[in-house]
Design a protein around this motif. Structure first.
Motif, PDB file in Angstrom:
ATOM      1  N   LEU A 289      17.992  57.857  34.852  1.00 29.66           N
ATOM      2  CA  LEU A 289      17.387  59.312  34.775  1.00 29.66           C
ATOM      3  C   LEU A 289      17.010  59.536  36.136  1.00 29.66           C
ATOM      4  CD1 LEU A 289      17.305  62.140  33.140  1.00 29.66           C
ATOM      5  CD2 LEU A 289      15.128  60.998  32.333  1.00 29.66           C
ATOM      6  N   GLY A 290      17.099  60.887  36.719  1.00 30.78           N
ATOM      7  CA  GLY A 290      16.842  61.176  37.936  1.00 30.78           C
ATOM      8  C   GLY A 290      16.291  62.568  38.074  1.00 30.78           C
ATOM      9  N   GLY A 291      16.107  63.010  39.269  1.00 38.29           N
ATOM     10  CA  GLY A 291      15.835  64.462  39.628  1.00 38.29           C
ATOM     11  C   GLY A 291      16.271  64.651  41.285  1.00 38.29           C
ATOM     12  N   ALA A 292      17.033  65.742  41.595  1.00 39.50           N
ATOM     13  CA  ALA A 292      17.261  65.867  43.030  1.00 39.50           C
ATOM     14  C   ALA A 292      17.173  67.166  43.315  1.00 39.50           C
ATOM     15  CB  ALA A 292      18.775  65.118  43.215  1.00 39.50           C
ATOM     16  N   TYR A 293      16.856  67.629  44.660  1.00 39.51           N
ATOM     17  CA  TYR A 293      17.025  68.774  45.579  1.00 39.51           C
ATOM     18  C   TYR A 293      18.725  68.869  45.734  1.00 39.51           C
ATOM     19  CZ  TYR A 293      17.671  71.707  49.494  1.00 39.51           C
ATOM     20  OH  TYR A 293      17.781  72.518  50.615  1.00 39.51           O
ATOM     21  N   LEU A 294      19.141  70.097  45.595  1.00 37.49           N
ATOM     22  CA  LEU A 294      20.354  70.249  45.713  1.00 37.49           C
ATOM     23  C   LEU A 294      20.735  71.379  46.662  1.00 37.49           C
ATOM     24  CD1 LEU A 294      23.530  70.332  44.993  1.00 37.49           C
ATOM     25  CD2 LEU A 294      23.052  71.653  42.816  1.00 37.49           C
ATOM     26  N   HIS A 295      21.619  71.334  47.806  1.00 36.67           N
ATOM     27  CA  HIS A 295      21.954  72.273  48.800  1.00 36.67           C
ATOM     28  C   HIS A 295      23.368  72.270  48.391  1.00 36.67           C
ATOM     29  CE1 HIS A 295      22.199  74.493  52.309  1.00 36.67           C
ATOM     30  NE2 HIS A 295      23.102  73.937  52.771  1.00 36.67           N
ATOM     31  N   SER A 296      24.086  73.525  48.214  1.00 31.60           N
ATOM     32  CA  SER A 296      25.444  73.977  48.120  1.00 31.60           C
ATOM     33  C   SER A 296      25.853  74.918  49.215  1.00 31.60           C
ATOM     34  CB  SER A 296      25.543  74.555  46.890  1.00 31.60           C
ATOM     35  OG  SER A 296      25.092  73.851  45.866  1.00 31.60           O
TER      36      SER A 296
END
Length: 391
Positions: A289-296
């Motif tokens: 389980l993890g979390g991330a900053y997302l750039h699209s």
């Protein structure tokens, strides 16, 4: 060191082409499949009490693809008009794009098209045909300038007492196509093809804990990076079936090329459990389980397809969006050690990402559409085999 390869099935959100005159937008999701390759290295750093402390690096790449084709017959239609971008780069004379009605003899058709492409090159294509009872004609011609060109075709069939005329022009600023008459010998071909490239990088710090009964539990935690690069090509072409066997009429149309890239930077925690069944055989389970900053980032453009060329791109757009995403996964594996320092494994797993970019098109005040990056989820299923060397 562990090296493995396997097959991935990636369920991703799909999106339709931004051209408002495309027929349909396809399914809301697409399954890309392909081969994946991974490598993992465990480095002992020391001990915490009696337990070893291990730094684990995991890297992987996956190359995926999918494609689909839709065919829409134009039987029953007596006209067709398609246009994208600039329409001032040519002219189809409406008084000279004609076809005699069904049931009229002789069957006649005329097509006239001129163009002046963005480089100043000009061209003019004119064809006219007539077929008495029992006669058939399939006639087509094209001209190429510097950045564009033109196309014209006529079909006359005295036996079926029908006729059709087609004309198109385009360059690196736009494309226009028109047809009239009995279009039952024609069809619109919509093709969608996608290539997706996924890369994963993890650096995890863990400490295996030996329990009774041959169980080992290993908690891990560390930074992660993931990229998902999607290249999607849409093609809409007009297919004209000739009156005579063996004659192939070139296809004309336009293409939309989209690029949608996602970058994830964050942290992930994993819990791995291993059970020794025999001295040389074990099973493992893991959850993450993890979390991330997302750039699209989204980029798109059109190009015209003519018989002797595909023009340069036109009508560029670009959009970006930043967000946050949740990542999770479950896996299971089987390990067999034929030698003391060699382990052969079979793994299966599923990974979930709650936010991956997709595209929505919203009608704007100018009568066109504006792209918006929205979010959906993705699920990755995988099966792999691997070999581990211990040294």
């Amino acid at each position: 060191m562990q090296i493995g390869t396997g097959i991935n099935w990636f369920s991703l959100p799909s999106w339709g082409p931004r051209g408002p005159d495309f027929f349909g937008t396809g399914d809301s999701r697409v399954i890309d499949d392909g081969i994946g390759f991974g490598i993992s290295v465990d480095l002992p750093l020391g001990q915490i009490g009696s337990q070893p402390l291990i730094l684990e690096w995991n890297g992987g790449i996956t190359d995926l693809s999918s494609s689909s084709t839709d065919v829409t017959s134009l039987a029953g239609q007596n006209s067709l008009n398609l246009s994208l971008g600039n329409s001032a780069n040519g002219r189809i004379d409406p008084s000279l794009l004609t076809a005699s009605p069904i049931g009229v003899l002789p069957a006649t058709a005329t097509a006239d098209v001129t163009f002046t492409d963005s480089a100043g090159a000009t061209g003019h294509t004119f064809i006219s045909d007539s077929s008495p009872a029992g006669g058939r004609v399939t006639h087509f011609a094209s001209q190429t300038g510097v950045t564009g060109g033109s196309f014209a075709a006529t079909l006359t069939n005295g036996s079926a007492q029908s006729a059709a005329a087609y004309a198109a022009y385009g360059d690196n600023t736009g494309f226009t196509l028109a047809a009239t008459g009995d279009l039952s010998s024609s069809a619109i071909i919509d093709k969608r093809s996608e290539d997706a490239f996924v890369m994963d990088q993890e650096l995890l710090l863990g400490a295996p804990i030996d329990l009774q009964g041959g169980w080992t539990v290993t908690p891990k935690f560390g930074p992660m990076y993931r990229s998902i690069d999607r290249d999607v090509d849409f093609r809409r072409t007009l297919r004209i079936t000739a009156n005579q066997p063996g004659v192939v009429v070139p296809e004309v149309g336009f293409a939309q090329t989209d690029e949608l890239d996602a970058r994830y930077v964050g942290a992930i925690a994993e819990l791995a459990v291993t059970q020794a069944l025999q001295p040389d055989l074990s099973v493992s389970f893991d959850a993450r389980l993890g979390g991330a900053y997302l750039h699209s980032r989204y980029r798109s453009h059109y190009s015209a397809i003519l018989p002797t060329m595909t023009t340069g791109p036109f009508d560029f757009i670009s959009e970006t969006r930043d967000d946050a995403s949740l990542l999770a996964g479950l896996g299971a594996g089987l390990r067999y050690a034929p030698k003391e320092n060699v382990v052969v494994g079979l793994d299966a797993g599923v990974n979930f990402v709650n936010k991956v970019p997709t595209i929505d098109y919203v009608a704007d005040a100018g009568g066109g559409v504006s792209p918006t990056i929205s979010m959906s989820h993705a699920i990755d299923y995988n099966i792999s085999v691997n070999v581990t060397w211990r040294f």
